[in-house]
Write a protein that holds these residues in place. Structure first.
Motif: not given
Length: 298
Positions: A27-41, A276-283
């Motif tokens: 959930x550690x998103x780097x995209x501009x505009x990503x909100x706290x809620x976005x990261x959590x989901x 161990x790898x460090x994925x952030x997202x489902x993709x």
């Protein structure tokens, strides 16, 4: 319930880990505009997807993302059923909490671990994390230091295994030679661009100690995505970049994904319990597992 990925025994413990595990950038998103809620989901969805694809080991640390990565993992774990959660192994780290960075005394270790347990509920493995100098390592071993503190907690059944997570090989060797750790977690030094940790990994195996290998993609250089895009997110030494470009060209000529090659370079070492790898997202979770399970040509 999904089938799990293959499992391997963690050294001399009774713990088994899936041979691929999800590390701590959920959930550690780097995209501009990503909100706290976005990261959590995104983190919650990634934990669910990893579970459904067979991952049964998750690692994190209170220092990743200023504490957000550990909190995100906790949110994802709480969305699983009790039965699902009971099948998982989870680890975190002590010694690098943002509020007590590189403090390895008993009070600091217990303080950090209490906060991690509040987020994660139950822990199987705790790594002492990233001592930066020999004095830190001395403190870890001395009375009132991190290692005796975690040994007490292991004896009390609060945790099951103790590790050292660090890139400095002489610190890892001190852990191996002491015989008091269950596992080491080297990083950035065992992948197709550089295998300088090979001798340390072999020494751990000979001592009956487990190895969890971190960063098989060398901070994303071999993850299979566009190399220049990867460098925008995190820089790398020029020598590593040039080797990565050469390796990716070699892979392209043979129709091989460099991420598959990198992941399986680690997975195929029998001395390594888990990679161990460090994925952030489902993709990214899906990509990691594709790399781990795709057949390579002979």
């Amino acid at each position: 319930m999904s089938e799990t990925l293959p499992k391997r025994k963690l050294g001399n413990t009774d713990i088994e880990l899936t041979e691929f595990g999800v590390g701590g950038f959920l959930g550690l998103l780097t995209e501009e505009g990503a909100t706290k809620g976005d990261c959590e989901q995104v983190a919650i969805d990634a934990v669910r997807r990893a579970y459904d694809l067979g991952v049964r080991y998750f690692d994190t640390a209170p220092g990743y993302g200023g504490g957000e990565a550990e909190r995100h993992l906790g949110l994802g774990l709480r969305e699983l059923s009790g039965g699902e959660r009971s099948t998982l192994r989870v680890s975190t780290k002590v010694g690098t909490h943002p509020e007590k960075r590189q403090q390895y005394d008993e009070d600091s270790i217990r303080w950090s671990l209490d906060r991690s347990l509040a987020r994660l509920n139950r822990l199987d493995i705790v790594y002492i994390h990233d001592p930066g100098e020999d004095g830190h390592v001395d403190q870890i071993f001395e009375d009132g230091g991190a290692l005796p503190t975690l040994e007490t907690l292991r004896d009390e059944g609060v945790i099951e295994a103790i590790g050292l997570g660090n890139r400095t090989h002489r610190y890892l060797r001190r852990a191996i030679e002491s015989g008091r750790f269950d596992v080491i977690l080297p990083s950035y030094d065992f992948h197709p661009l550089r295998d300088s940790a090979r001798s340390v990994i072999e020494e751990a195996k000979q001592a009956g100690m487990a190895v969890v290998n971190g960063s098989p993609y060398n901070a994303g250089l071999l993850a299979g995505r566009d190399l220049d895009e990867a460098l925008k997110k995190r820089g790398a030494p020029e020598a590593d970049v040039e080797r990565a470009r050469s390796l990716r060209t070699w892979c392209g000529e043979r129709g091989i994904d460099s991420g598959t090659l990198a992941m399986q370079y680690s997975l195929r070492n029998p001395a390594i319990t888990c990679t161990l790898a460090g994925p952030r997202t489902v993709h990214e979770v899906e990509t990691n597992i594709e790399h781990a399970t795709t057949a390579l040509p002979k």
